[in-house]
Design a protein around this motif. Structure first.
Motif, PDB file in Angstrom:
ATOM      1  N   ARG A  27      -8.130  10.126   4.939  1.00  0.00           N
ATOM      2  CA  ARG A  27      -6.739  10.322   5.353  1.00  0.00           C
ATOM      3  C   ARG A  27      -5.811   9.351   4.631  1.00  0.00           C
ATOM      4  O   ARG A  27      -4.767   9.752   4.112  1.00  0.00           O
ATOM      5  CB  ARG A  27      -6.631  10.135   6.864  1.00  0.00           C
ATOM      6  N   ARG A  28      -6.198   8.076   4.598  1.00  0.00           N
ATOM      7  CA  ARG A  28      -5.356   7.079   3.935  1.00  0.00           C
ATOM      8  C   ARG A  28      -5.301   7.323   2.434  1.00  0.00           C
ATOM      9  O   ARG A  28      -4.246   7.196   1.805  1.00  0.00           O
ATOM     10  CB  ARG A  28      -5.922   5.681   4.220  1.00  0.00           C
ATOM     11  N   GLU A  39       0.831  -1.208   0.000  1.00  0.00           N
ATOM     12  CA  GLU A  39       0.000   0.000   0.000  1.00  0.00           C
ATOM     13  C   GLU A  39       0.869   1.263   0.000  1.00  0.00           C
ATOM     14  O   GLU A  39       0.742   2.128   0.860  1.00  0.00           O
ATOM     15  CB  GLU A  39      -0.959  -0.020   1.183  1.00  0.00           C
ATOM     16  N   ASP A  74     -11.954   6.393   3.447  1.00  0.00           N
ATOM     17  CA  ASP A  74     -10.883   6.718   4.400  1.00  0.00           C
ATOM     18  C   ASP A  74     -10.070   7.858   3.810  1.00  0.00           C
ATOM     19  O   ASP A  74      -9.040   7.649   3.156  1.00  0.00           O
ATOM     20  CB  ASP A  74     -10.009   5.475   4.631  1.00  0.00           C
ATOM     21  N   LEU A 113      -3.015  10.200   1.680  1.00  0.00           N
ATOM     22  CA  LEU A 113      -1.607   9.837   1.869  1.00  0.00           C
ATOM     23  C   LEU A 113      -1.064   9.082   0.655  1.00  0.00           C
ATOM     24  O   LEU A 113      -0.001   9.406   0.117  1.00  0.00           O
ATOM     25  CB  LEU A 113      -1.470   8.983   3.129  1.00  0.00           C
ATOM     26  N   ILE A 114      -1.826   8.065   0.202  1.00  0.00           N
ATOM     27  CA  ILE A 114      -1.368   7.257  -0.936  1.00  0.00           C
ATOM     28  C   ILE A 114      -1.399   8.072  -2.220  1.00  0.00           C
ATOM     29  O   ILE A 114      -0.427   8.082  -2.995  1.00  0.00           O
ATOM     30  CB  ILE A 114      -2.237   5.993  -1.079  1.00  0.00           C
ATOM     31  N   TYR A 129      -9.986   2.892  -0.627  1.00  0.00           N
ATOM     32  CA  TYR A 129      -9.914   3.857   0.473  1.00  0.00           C
ATOM     33  C   TYR A 129     -10.801   5.074   0.236  1.00  0.00           C
ATOM     34  O   TYR A 129     -10.555   6.148   0.780  1.00  0.00           O
ATOM     35  CB  TYR A 129      -8.460   4.300   0.677  1.00  0.00           C
TER      36      TYR A 129
END
Length: 487
Positions: free
Chosen positions: A282-283, A251, A280, A286-287, A277
């Protein structure tokens, strides 16, 4: 023949065909320069090595045809046997992975086969090392150069590859200097490392299920078509696949960005994590942020022309796709013209329809497994399932296709549960492999021209059209069944 003898014979066929196919692939490379193997100028003591026997074109093309046919038979038989018998035949998977990795390692020390793409890679790296822009400067601009001067089909084409691929090519050129042979060897080592890394990642991610782990080995590590096209063919796709498979396993947005910066089309895989995601924030941020930053920095360093040739290539229609049939029909019906805008629009529509049908079909599964590529309890496809849907839809819909492109789909399929989709992708890669037998046109026997005019331009496009129609029909039916169960 009694039943027991028949059973033993059926059990022996898959490994014999797979092993025989891979050995034939190695043999073609070991024989040295031929219609299948471009010569590599350089000192004789430098790798890659060969017997330099200069075999005739008929022999090596015949060996390649047998390797493709036998490999396809062995692969299909192996996958079918695994489905029928399940865990009872799932043992010894580690040795399959080891065998595939060893084959890739051996092939790294032999000259690449099937196409002359590796000469393009060496030339683009050479151009970069000389301080020129490989996205603007074409190999024919350096006709006397010992590396750029040996390019075959793509002499007047600037690089279509991403900046990470160009960086690897430049590193290989820096090590290889004026030697094409040594430059290609460095590229081959990187290619073998990427192949092995993908094999090990797939082996690890499926470790909880022996059947799926063996299937992953069959789809990648010892898949004769993958070995032939990606390990022996040494295409840059292998590196891109390693990055995006790694991105899905751990990930990582950075790995995803590096894969896109090798070959931009693998960016379709990003839709997998985006879907997984979507709730989600936030995740997802980030990615997506890490991937975007990696891609932007890479292309910024590469310069303003890094995407020019990609955009041009997206308008091309290759001989072996059904779209070439459509183009010819339009030309006969309406008049001369490329009709590229119509074909592009049609391919996008087909891709959207196929992706939707495959995503709907993806809900046709039970159980909950996280990152190893199955489906959650609510029937929602995770990252690997979504990536498979979009990549397969793109492959079947794109107007420009080459057999090694399918390696990405096979690697992703190894991460998700088995389905009929396996057979469609295997059949497509086998058909395209026969269409480009070989992809290289220089040094071909004149009486084998029918391989291009008949097989590539007529037979395979109709086969792929039938496969595409079959895929649409199957995905629609599977999706309808899944929807009925949910209701």
């Amino acid at each position: 023949m009694n039943r027991e003898s028949a059973r033993r014979l059926a059990t022996a066929v898959p490994p014999a065909c797979v092993a025989g196919s891979i050995l034939l692939t190695i043999t073609i490379a070991a024989l040295g320069p031929s219609a299948m193997v471009p010569p590599l100028p350089g000192a004789a003591w430098q790798p890659p090595y060969s017997l330099d026997l200069r075999p005739g074109g008929h022999l090596v093309v015949a060996l390649a045809a047998v390797a493709i046919v036998a490999g396809t038979i062995g692969l299909v038989a192996g996958l079918r046997g695994l489905r029928r018998t399940g865990p009872s035949t799932a043992g010894g998977t580690r040795w399959l992975v080891v065998a595939g990795c060893l084959a890739a390692g051996v092939l790294a020390f032999l000259p690449p086969i099937g196409s002359a793409d590796h000469l393009n890679y060496a030339a683009y790296g050479r151009i970069a090392v000389l301080g020129l822009d490989p996205y603007v400067t074409v190999p024919s601009a350096l006709p006397q150069d010992p590396v750029a001067g040996v390019v075959e089909e793509w002499r007047n084409t600037p690089s279509v590859y991403g900046p990470v691929a160009t960086a690897v090519q430049a590193l290989a050129s820096w090590v290889g200097g004026d030697s094409v042979r040594l430059t290609v060897f460095v590229l081959a080592l990187v290619n073998a490392a990427a192949f092995v890394a993908t094999a090990l990642l797939l082996h690890r991610i499926t470790r909880r299920d022996p059947v799926r782990q063996r299937r992953a080995a069959l789809l990648w590590a010892v898949n004769p078509l993958v070995v032939y096209q990606l390990a022996a063919g040494m295409h840059v796709d292998t590196l891109a696949i390693a990055f995006v498979v790694g991105a899905l396993v751990v990930e990582s947005g950075v790995l995803l960005g590096l894969g896109i910066a090798v070959k931009v089309t693998v960016g379709l895989v990003a839709l997998g994590p985006a879907w997984q995601y979507r709730r989600d924030a936030r995740r997802l941020a980030l990615i997506a942020g890490a991937a975007t930053l990696t891609v932007v920095v890479a292309y910024w360093l590469a310069g303003p022309h890094a995407l020019d040739q990609v955009l041009n290539a997206s308008k091309t229609v290759s001989f072996a796709t059904p779209w070439k049939l459509g183009q010819k029909a339009l030309q006969a019906l309406i008049g001369s013209g490329a009709y590229r805008a119509w074909i592009q629009a049609g391919s996008l529509v087909l891709m959207a329809v196929l992706a939707w049908l495959l995503l709907r079909r993806g809900a046709d599964a039970d159980g909950q497994v996280g990152a190893d590529g199955q489906v959650d309890a609510d029937g929602k496809a995770d990252a690997a399932q979504v990536a498979v849907a979009f990549v397969v839809a793109w492959l079947f819909a794109t107007p420009y296709a080459l057999p090694w492109y399918d390696g990405l789909a096979l690697a992703l399929l190894a991460m998700v549960p088995a389905s009929t989709l396996d057979w469609f992708v295997v059949a497509r890669m086998a058909a395209l492999s026969m269409a480009y037998l070989p992809a290289r046109q220089r040094d071909q026997p004149s009486d084998l021209g029918w391989l291009v005019t008949v097989v590539r331009a007529q037979v395979v496009p109709w086969l792929l059209l039938a496969l595409t129609a079959g895929l649409v029909w199957w995905a629609a039916r599977a999706g309808a069944r899944a929807r009925t169960r949910r209701v």
